[in-house]
Scaffold this motif. Sequence first.
Motif, mmCIF file in Angstrom:
data_model
loop_
_atom_site.group_PDB
_atom_site.id
_atom_site.type_symbol
_atom_site.label_atom_id
_atom_site.label_comp_id
_atom_site.label_asym_id
_atom_site.label_seq_id
_atom_site.Cartn_x
_atom_site.Cartn_y
_atom_site.Cartn_z
ATOM 1 N N LEU A 57 0.807 -1.213 0.000
ATOM 2 C CA LEU A 57 0.000 0.000 0.000
ATOM 3 C C LEU A 57 0.846 1.270 0.000
ATOM 4 O O LEU A 57 0.590 2.171 -0.816
ATOM 5 C CB LEU A 57 -0.955 -0.005 1.203
ATOM 6 C CG LEU A 57 -1.916 1.184 1.274
ATOM 7 C CD1 LEU A 57 -2.802 1.250 0.032
ATOM 8 C CD2 LEU A 57 -2.770 1.099 2.546
ATOM 9 N N PRO A 58 1.877 1.416 0.840
ATOM 10 C CA PRO A 58 2.677 2.653 0.804
ATOM 11 C C PRO A 58 3.324 2.876 -0.558
ATOM 12 O O PRO A 58 3.360 4.008 -1.059
ATOM 13 C CB PRO A 58 3.734 2.421 1.897
ATOM 14 C CG PRO A 58 3.132 1.408 2.812
ATOM 15 C CD PRO A 58 2.328 0.507 1.928
ATOM 16 N N LEU A 76 0.752 3.988 -3.238
ATOM 17 C CA LEU A 76 0.307 5.357 -2.963
ATOM 18 C C LEU A 76 1.391 6.368 -3.340
ATOM 19 O O LEU A 76 1.095 7.444 -3.883
ATOM 20 C CB LEU A 76 -0.069 5.514 -1.495
ATOM 21 C CG LEU A 76 -1.295 4.718 -1.011
ATOM 22 C CD1 LEU A 76 -1.560 5.003 0.464
ATOM 23 C CD2 LEU A 76 -2.532 5.041 -1.844
ATOM 24 N N LEU A 135 -5.573 8.676 -3.775
ATOM 25 C CA LEU A 135 -4.887 8.098 -2.613
ATOM 26 C C LEU A 135 -5.919 7.563 -1.619
ATOM 27 O O LEU A 135 -5.750 6.470 -1.052
ATOM 28 C CB LEU A 135 -3.993 9.145 -1.947
ATOM 29 C CG LEU A 135 -2.951 9.845 -2.850
ATOM 30 C CD1 LEU A 135 -2.133 10.834 -2.030
ATOM 31 C CD2 LEU A 135 -2.046 8.818 -3.519
ATOM 32 N N ILE A 136 -6.984 8.318 -1.418
ATOM 33 C CA ILE A 136 -8.041 7.897 -0.481
ATOM 34 C C ILE A 136 -8.763 6.663 -1.016
ATOM 35 O O ILE A 136 -8.967 5.683 -0.288
ATOM 36 C CB ILE A 136 -9.048 9.042 -0.253
ATOM 37 C CG1 ILE A 136 -8.358 10.230 0.433
ATOM 38 C CG2 ILE A 136 -10.238 8.565 0.582
ATOM 39 C CD1 ILE A 136 -9.215 11.488 0.489
ATOM 40 N N THR A 137 -9.135 6.695 -2.291
ATOM 41 C CA THR A 137 -9.874 5.559 -2.852
ATOM 42 C C THR A 137 -8.989 4.318 -2.956
ATOM 43 O O THR A 137 -9.473 3.188 -2.852
ATOM 44 C CB THR A 137 -10.448 5.905 -4.239
ATOM 45 O OG1 THR A 137 -9.388 6.324 -5.118
ATOM 46 C CG2 THR A 137 -11.473 7.018 -4.120
ATOM 47 N N VAL A 157 -6.745 3.479 -0.737
ATOM 48 C CA VAL A 157 -6.777 2.900 0.616
ATOM 49 C C VAL A 157 -8.085 2.127 0.831
ATOM 50 O O VAL A 157 -8.080 1.022 1.391
ATOM 51 C CB VAL A 157 -6.612 4.019 1.672
ATOM 52 C CG1 VAL A 157 -6.850 3.458 3.075
ATOM 53 C CG2 VAL A 157 -5.222 4.631 1.587
ATOM 54 N N ILE A 158 -9.182 2.707 0.373
ATOM 55 C CA ILE A 158 -10.485 2.037 0.524
ATOM 56 C C ILE A 158 -10.484 0.707 -0.221
ATOM 57 O O ILE A 158 -10.888 -0.333 0.316
ATOM 58 C CB ILE A 158 -11.618 2.944 0.000
ATOM 59 C CG1 ILE A 158 -11.775 4.173 0.892
ATOM 60 C CG2 ILE A 158 -12.940 2.173 -0.062
ATOM 61 C CD1 ILE A 158 -12.708 5.228 0.323
ATOM 62 N N TYR A 168 -7.959 -1.103 -1.106
ATOM 63 C CA TYR A 168 -6.994 -2.042 -0.522
ATOM 64 C C TYR A 168 -7.585 -2.761 0.684
ATOM 65 O O TYR A 168 -7.540 -3.992 0.772
ATOM 66 C CB TYR A 168 -5.723 -1.287 -0.118
ATOM 67 C CG TYR A 168 -4.646 -2.171 0.464
ATOM 68 C CD1 TYR A 168 -3.781 -2.863 -0.362
ATOM 69 C CD2 TYR A 168 -4.498 -2.314 1.841
ATOM 70 C CE1 TYR A 168 -2.785 -3.684 0.166
ATOM 71 C CE2 TYR A 168 -3.515 -3.124 2.378
ATOM 72 C CZ TYR A 168 -2.661 -3.810 1.538
ATOM 73 O OH TYR A 168 -1.693 -4.618 2.066
ATOM 74 N N PHE A 169 -8.150 -2.002 1.614
ATOM 75 C CA PHE A 169 -8.662 -2.638 2.830
ATOM 76 C C PHE A 169 -9.945 -3.421 2.576
ATOM 77 O O PHE A 169 -10.203 -4.427 3.254
ATOM 78 C CB PHE A 169 -8.857 -1.594 3.935
ATOM 79 C CG PHE A 169 -7.563 -1.171 4.571
ATOM 80 C CD1 PHE A 169 -6.881 -2.031 5.416
ATOM 81 C CD2 PHE A 169 -7.007 0.065 4.298
ATOM 82 C CE1 PHE A 169 -5.672 -1.664 5.993
ATOM 83 C CE2 PHE A 169 -5.806 0.442 4.866
ATOM 84 C CZ PHE A 169 -5.129 -0.424 5.720
ATOM 85 N N CYS A 222 -16.089 4.105 -3.607
ATOM 86 C CA CYS A 222 -14.978 4.973 -4.022
ATOM 87 C C CYS A 222 -15.481 6.155 -4.840
ATOM 88 O O CYS A 222 -14.997 7.284 -4.683
ATOM 89 C CB CYS A 222 -13.960 4.166 -4.831
ATOM 90 S SG CYS A 222 -12.984 3.000 -3.848
#
Length: 452
Positions: free
Chosen positions: A235-236, A239, A361-363, A365-366, A368-369, A410
């Motif tokens: 993830l890092p 991003l 970046l926000i979507t 993360v969504i 991914y989790f 998203c």
Amino acid sequence: MENSKFVNVLNQVAYKINSYKYIIAIKNSFTLLLPIIITGAFATLFSNMVFDSTNGLAQISWLSWLETLKPLSQMVNYATMDMMALLAVFLIGNEMAKLNNLNGHFPGLLAAVSYIAVIPTTIEVLVEGAGNVSVADVVSSSYTGSSGLFLGMIVAIGSIELFTWLGKREVLNIKMPDSVPTNVARSFSALLPTLITIIAIAAIGFAINMVTGVHIYDIIYNVVQGPLESLVQGLPGILLLMLVAQLFWVIGIHGNQIIKPIREPILLAAIAENTSALEAGREIPNIISMPFWDMYMSMGGSGMTIGLLIALFIGSRRDDYRSIGKLATPPGLFNVNEPVIFGMPIMLNPIMAIPFVITPLITGVIGYFATVIGFAGRAVVMIPWTTPPLLSGWLATAGSWGAVVTQVVCIAVSVLVYLPFVRIANKEASVQEIEKEEFGEEVIGEPNMENQ
């Protein structure tokens, strides 16, 4: 002035990166390779969703005959996904040849032969009752598939550079009489450079194996490809890659082209591994892959601008903004967003640049989790980047409705992020119009005062 200098420096950096011939060769090659990868991915999709008697349409009694077609899809998958590295080597060899002013497709063939010369041709096979048995004169799909991409790129570039240099040495050119046909003369002229190139590449691989006890493939994979995959497929890393791309977009440079040489080999390799795992009935290994980028981080195009289009209709009453939205929506549904990027504009626009950078970046993360917890399925099919949102999630994951729902979430989040900035842009544009009107009236009034 300072901002202008900074933008100019970044433009120069981007130009140098994009004009570097190795970068050009890799980017062009993976662009050409994409239809092959998509073909193999869809073969796997049909294999599991149509021809499979457990999970596909073939489980329906009157469609059970579809199972007989499963070997067909497996043949296509093997010829495409399991040959990805070998195909990439050939294409990179050809692209390098063009950049080195070499004619024909022979350099691509030379690169492929050089690559085969350095990979192991003996594999260990577990045989019941006999343990591990060595089988000679066999090339494992581990080397011809996605795992061999980085070694393949190095060998392709190195072999063509060496071949080009040797070809310029007059002493190595065999001259034929003028009566000999041109094609024959050209073949003899390339004979010694070809011979030396293949032997030299093979000798390097042989020497490394003799000195270290391991093959050059293992060294490249463990030292270069493996760590890069761990970084970008986390993830890092993904991003950070997206952040770099978005920042370049904001200053007027095609961000995806800048990161493409890093992104494509790794994320295409990831989806190839997932596709192979699906075909073999194994657990899907990778969350982040090329379809993940397209599904959750660039719906509507770079910057998740599908959210911006919806926000324009919700939060703006300005005719010009709504006209941009109407114009940009049809291509935006297919992830083409140049109309809205240049229409708003987003480039060099401090108001719209903020959501453009942070939204993917926000979507991401969504997405991914949602995948980590098992709500959304992992991508197993490489789909065209122009596949519309929602359909893309369903196809890429071979029918995961959780992935489709995650895409909806998203999109909703992207609208919420863009909406306040659209309203700020509305107010800013209105203020500027008022100032222009007032300024225009003053300019008109001045000559009248002078006339009096």
